[in-house]
Design an enzyme around this catalytic site. Structure first.
Site, mmCIF file in Angstrom:
data_model
loop_
_atom_site.group_PDB
_atom_site.id
_atom_site.type_symbol
_atom_site.label_atom_id
_atom_site.label_comp_id
_atom_site.label_asym_id
_atom_site.label_seq_id
_atom_site.Cartn_x
_atom_site.Cartn_y
_atom_site.Cartn_z
ATOM 1 C CG HIS A 170 -47.445 -134.975 2.283
ATOM 2 N ND1 HIS A 170 -47.685 -133.930 3.143
ATOM 3 C CD2 HIS A 170 -46.143 -135.336 2.478
ATOM 4 C CE1 HIS A 170 -46.581 -133.659 3.830
ATOM 5 N NE2 HIS A 170 -45.634 -134.505 3.454
ATOM 6 C CB CYS A 226 -53.451 -131.346 2.340
ATOM 7 S SG CYS A 226 -52.700 -130.503 3.734
#
Length: 457
Positions: free
Chosen positions: A247, A297
């Protein structure tokens, strides 16, 4: 320009014009990249409403005023653009550059019988396409029919540090480190990440790299392992590669303990700038390419895409499994990130006024020879299929496995971005496009199957 080079151009002037004119814009682009012509000179040729034949004449006339390296640069540009007739004229001692030649005027059209000259197989219409990925089988390697690639490889080995192609001379190319975080203390699991890990591990082992995989590491442990890697001796390596699957948010990637506190401040994250600085100033990797691929991301914005009015229709997504964003953090957190982690690195060089001895060692920029491929652009989500893996990494595995034997890294990554751009989420048709940050100053080829002292790596 040397008299013999000037005479060579004048003697073969119209033949060179005929060969160059179909790709005059591309040849100008190659010469601009080599520093032989300026952007203004390129525009003076490519932007005028003249026939391509006239543009080719203008280019040749200009090159005869551009110094002693102009012909060599034109020769290399011809190889890059597969204009082998041009290469044969400029350097007849190296011919044949292509496998098929005609008498008289050389044919500049790539021939389908040459393994590296044939048109690329088309990319899949939809992505991710697991059938396409599995169809690769084994990595395609350079073979003896690929005259262009063999000549480029030979060129890369000549005069270390002086050419325009990075050397890949060892059977063992170097280290490939993979951080694969898929289980988190405070964030959603990253289902499908192990598909990325399997694909990259198999691919880079076949490319000749020593692959080391670290699964599910905290922020502190990730940094400790990176520091250990930076302290290692890479003097016998040609290259260094790192993949990070996790992430992330603007300019950072999370460890498995990554989270936001009650004030929505991100914790336990490593800045990509910090990673870049760690590996950008290593003596044993000086002048060698350092490649980083970041699947994470970089924000919370979703790319809704735009209609392309070209008379065609967009294909429907093949996969029926869900595609998930890598994180769902609020946009407010982005504003709270430490600027140290999100600022672009600004390279500065201190001008030395005093004369220096010729015996001094070559100096290189501290942050040179770095290539960072981001799965998505700043402030945006990246997407991961829960069955097939992330759109970006699976595209890297597919493209590198199928085309690394004939194209350089820039071309490969354009193909990767093309594939990823074809993807869309199943429900709201969100899109994704990646970003490249590069201080590479030479062409990078993996040259699979080639090494300096052994014919079959």
């Amino acid at each position: 320009m040397e008299p013999r080079d000037r005479e060579l151009i004048q003697k073969n002037y119209m033949s060179l014009v005929e060969i160059i004119k179909p790709r005059v814009d591309e040849v100008c682009g190659e010469l601009l990249g080599m520093g032989i012509i300026s952007s203004g000179m390129k525009e003076d040729i490519t932007e005028v409403p003249f026939p391509s034949e006239r543009k080719a004449m203008m280019l040749l006339d200009l090159l005869m005023t551009r110094g002693n390296h102009a012909v060599e640069a034109l020769y290399k540009a011809g190889l890059q653009q597969q204009l082998y007739g041009l290469a044969d004229i400029l350097r007849p001692e190296n011919q044949p550059h292509g496998l098929i030649h005609t008498t008289g005027l050389q044919d500049s059209t790539p021939t389908a019988s040459a393994a590296d000259d044939s048109p690329d197989e088309p990319l899949p219409d939809t992505w991710p396409d697991q059938a396409a990925i599995e169809s690769i089988g084994t990595l395609r390697k350079v073979d003896k029919k690929q005259s262009r690639m063999l000549k480029l490889y030979k060129e890369s080995l000549e005069v270390p540090g002086k050419g325009m192609i990075y050397r890949m001379k060892h059977r063992e190319r170097g280290r490939c480190v993979v951080f694969n975080n898929y289980t988190f203390d405070h964030l959603q699991p990253r289902d499908g990440s192990n598909q990325d890990r399997k694909g990259v591990e198999k691919l880079f082992q076949a490319l000749g790299f020593d692959v080391e995989v670290y699964n599910n590491k905290t922020c502190k442990k990730m940094w400790e392992l990176m520091e250990e890697e930076a302290k290692a001796d890479h003097s016998q390596a040609d290259c260094f590669v790192m993949f990070i699957f996790s992430h992330g948010h603007s300019g950072v990637v999370f460890g498995t303990d990554g989270k936001k506190d009650e004030k929505e401040v991100l914790q336990n994250a490593i800045g990509i700038k910090r990673i870049r600085e760690l590996f950008g100033n290593l003596d044993s990797l000086g002048g060698k390419p350092k490649l980083f691929f970041i699947q994470a991301c970089q924000g919370d914005l979703k790319d809704k895409g735009q209609e392309v009015h070209d008379g065609g229709t967009s294909p429907m997504k093949a996969s029926t499994s869900p595609d998930l964003p890598e994180t769902t953090l609020s946009l407010q957190q982005q504003k709270r990130l430490n600027e140290e982690n999100i600022k672009d690195i600004k390279l500065t060089a201190k001008n030395l006024e005093e004369d220096q001895s010729d015996a001094m060692g070559e100096k290189r920029p501290n942050q040179g020879d770095i290539f960072i491929a981001m799965a998505t652009i700043p402030d945006h989500l990246s997407w991961r299929n829960t069955v097939h893996g992330s759109w970006f990494i699976q595209a890297v595995v597919y493209v590198f496995g199928k085309y690394a034997h004939k194209h350089n890294l820039d071309r490969l990554m354009n193909m990767v971005k093309n594939l990823v751009a074809k993807s869309e989420t199943r429900i709201k048709q969100y899109k994704q496009i990646g970003e490249i940050i590069s201080t590479l100053n030479k062409d990078f080829y993996f040259f699979p199957g080639l090494c300096e002292k052994e014919p079959n790596c």
